[in-house]
Design a protein around this motif. Sequence first.
Motif: not given
Length: 827
Positions: A298-311, A313-320, A324-327
């Motif tokens: 599950k953590l790996q899926h979160f990291m894949n999702y984060l890479k997608f959001e970072q690509s 380019g919306d910092p607000a969505r990345v922070q959101m 969710r991941a640290i929760t």
Amino acid sequence: MEEETLNPQSKTLTSEDDNNGDQPMPDLPDQDPGSSDSDSDSGSEDGDQAQKNLQLQTLEAELSTNPGNYDAHVQYIKILRQIADIEKLRQAREAMNELFPLTPSMWQDWAKDEASLSTGSDAFPAIEKLYERGVFEYLSISLWRDYLDFVQENDPSVRECSPAGILKARDLFERALTAAGLHVSEGSKLWEAYRKFEQAIFDATDETDNQARDKQIQRIRTIFHRQLSVPHVNMRSTLLDYKAWEVEQGNILNAGSSDLDGISSHVASAYKKALEMYNARVHLEEQICRQDMSDSEKLQHFMNYLKFEQSSGDPARVQMLYERAITEFPISSYLWLDYTHYLDKTLKVGSIITNVYSRAVKNCPCVGELWVRYLLSLERGHASEKEIAAVFEKSLQCILTLDEFLDLYLTRIDGLRRRISCPVEGESVLDYSLIRETFQNASEYFSQYLKNTDGLLRLHAYWARLELNLHKDLQAARGVWESLLKICGSMLEAWQGYITMEADLGHVSEARSLYRRCYSKRFPGTGSEDICYSWLRFEREFGSLDDFDRAVQKVTPRLEELQLFRSQQESKLTEEGENSSKKNVRDKRKQVSEIPDEHHPAKRQKDASQKPKKAHGKDSDVLNPGEQTVEKIKPKGDKPDIQNEQRMKERVPEKTKAYADQCTAFVSNINLKANDEHLRQFFSDVGGVVAIRLLHDKFSGKSRGLAYVDFSDDAHLVAAVAKNKQMLLGKKLSIARSDPKHGKKEHARGSESRESAETSNGPRAHQALQSSHNRGSDNVQLRGRNTFAIPRNVLALGQTANKPKTEEQGEDKPKSNDEFRNMFLKG
């Protein structure tokens, strides 16, 4: 225990076990005390109460000794809720929250418990504060909704729809949307709650006040438009709700037509874009929301999702998404480090970053890098000295490695230095004593753990430089170096740093004095030779000819002594290799003949005649073949130390075991405190260790910093040699393959050792040795096998070295230590 029970008439708390934390536990109805059922229930309740009291006592004892036991805190709070001990429960929750963040469900339980026990407007601020603390620590849609419902129901100004109350509620809704409005799977719940709130205000507005009603309609329409522009689940359902609402306002005639009919172009365009964004993320959302997978997956899926959001380019969505991941994974140090690194690189809002760091160190207090970056973020945000100092002191209470503690101290000192040397406008200038106090605390702490290491040297060098350059106090800088030399006097780099400071300041006499203090010290590796050559270079560049001549006179006998010591060490190693080869040959012959050695007296006599003879009961020894036998110096007038001689005899084995060294690594520059187990652990990743031979001094029994490590095969040996220059107990090991044949060749050139030393050491060694020949060095008679650190007869400048020999000269008594010392002083 009286304080652990409540009045039966008081309100009870919610039960996690029986009611899932949703409904309050009902009061038990009054029972007839004479009934048997009542007696049975009473006995059962007394037994349960006694058991829970025992559990509480056990948990209290555990938490008093180990307050960091997270599970004990959780169980303690759970039992206190069951027995409804309000005061202890509050204290337990506060105590746990001082050390750990509470989960969203724990905050919900806490707020509901307080709400069920308190009534009236007086209790509202305390409960509101609990919700504020809860939404700060973790992202939770359900906790935000509870908070919003609580304010709407219990805040009198909001409930009565006063202007101030409406403004407060709207601000709270906007905060909730900022925190969680971009949540793809659950964010729509907050948008719907916001719309319902505004719709309730519209319904309560006077129908005759058309202006207010039109304004409220526009507010609701704006919330719909904002929601439709954000990717969420059930976007089509939201669109249909919007069209139905517009039909009610008379703006759309047919809500059942195709989805975008009758909607303004800008709203339709925003909706299409949001729908495309949702479709691009739906598979990623499904992966992180699955329940049938491990935490690592599950953590790996979160990291894949984060890479997608970072690509994207919306910092607000990345922070959101990070929230969710640290929760989901609150104690993942990797996730917190990645999150804070992204914020440091992307966002420029200091308060947001420092808030994340404060939560990061609370979830992962044993990660030194988080504390270091937290201090830096506070400094970037222009936090007060009091706040930074509090964070630094808190970090020192955590369990960290020595390197992490050193990095923390240096980071703290860096910040103080910057504030003193380059004060920020509007901030008070700090006193230099803060830096000195921090250095002093660090020195006291690390001196016992980092003795003779680069870390301690780096700390004191930094300290001395600040004392000299920032505080303009030369004596204080010298005091720092002197304190380091008391701890690391055998560390060459410490002396070199001190000398460099004095030389850079133009203090030639002080630097020369330091050379005189340290040139005769014993340093690891080639450090003893290096300091002698360094002194000669110093005098060439800064001193007069007389200064250079005096330096040559000092270092020449020292270099000769070191060369002799090296030769003796090589000879010993060669002897060990030869004895090992002979032992192997004898063992092979023994296996073939199966006849003990004692059956061949002639062979024993032959072996005995080839071995060097040793005088028993005398303080003399025989050197390597071809070398002159010399006697050991005994101070004049000293009494023989019978006990010491006895101890030395006990240490000398009757028979030295020989080794072949066919598959052996030779390890040097070993920490003198290291033992066989340290070496075994060092080579544990290589494996194949058969035996470890740590060499000890023949007389003192102390480690010589050398060892042979036998391996089972060449593959393990090659892997061990590859670990060359790696650290063990603060020292960089030198690892090479043991080559007995090479040592034997060197031993055969025993008569040429002085010439080979000249060649290997270059012009400087040749100059020193040539100077010794010119002075007539054979007047200085060395006695004994090991002459290292024995007083030498050093001739002063202007004295002649060639004294007339007399018949009585050979009968002169050896000079005492005092006589040698006087001769040094004259020189």
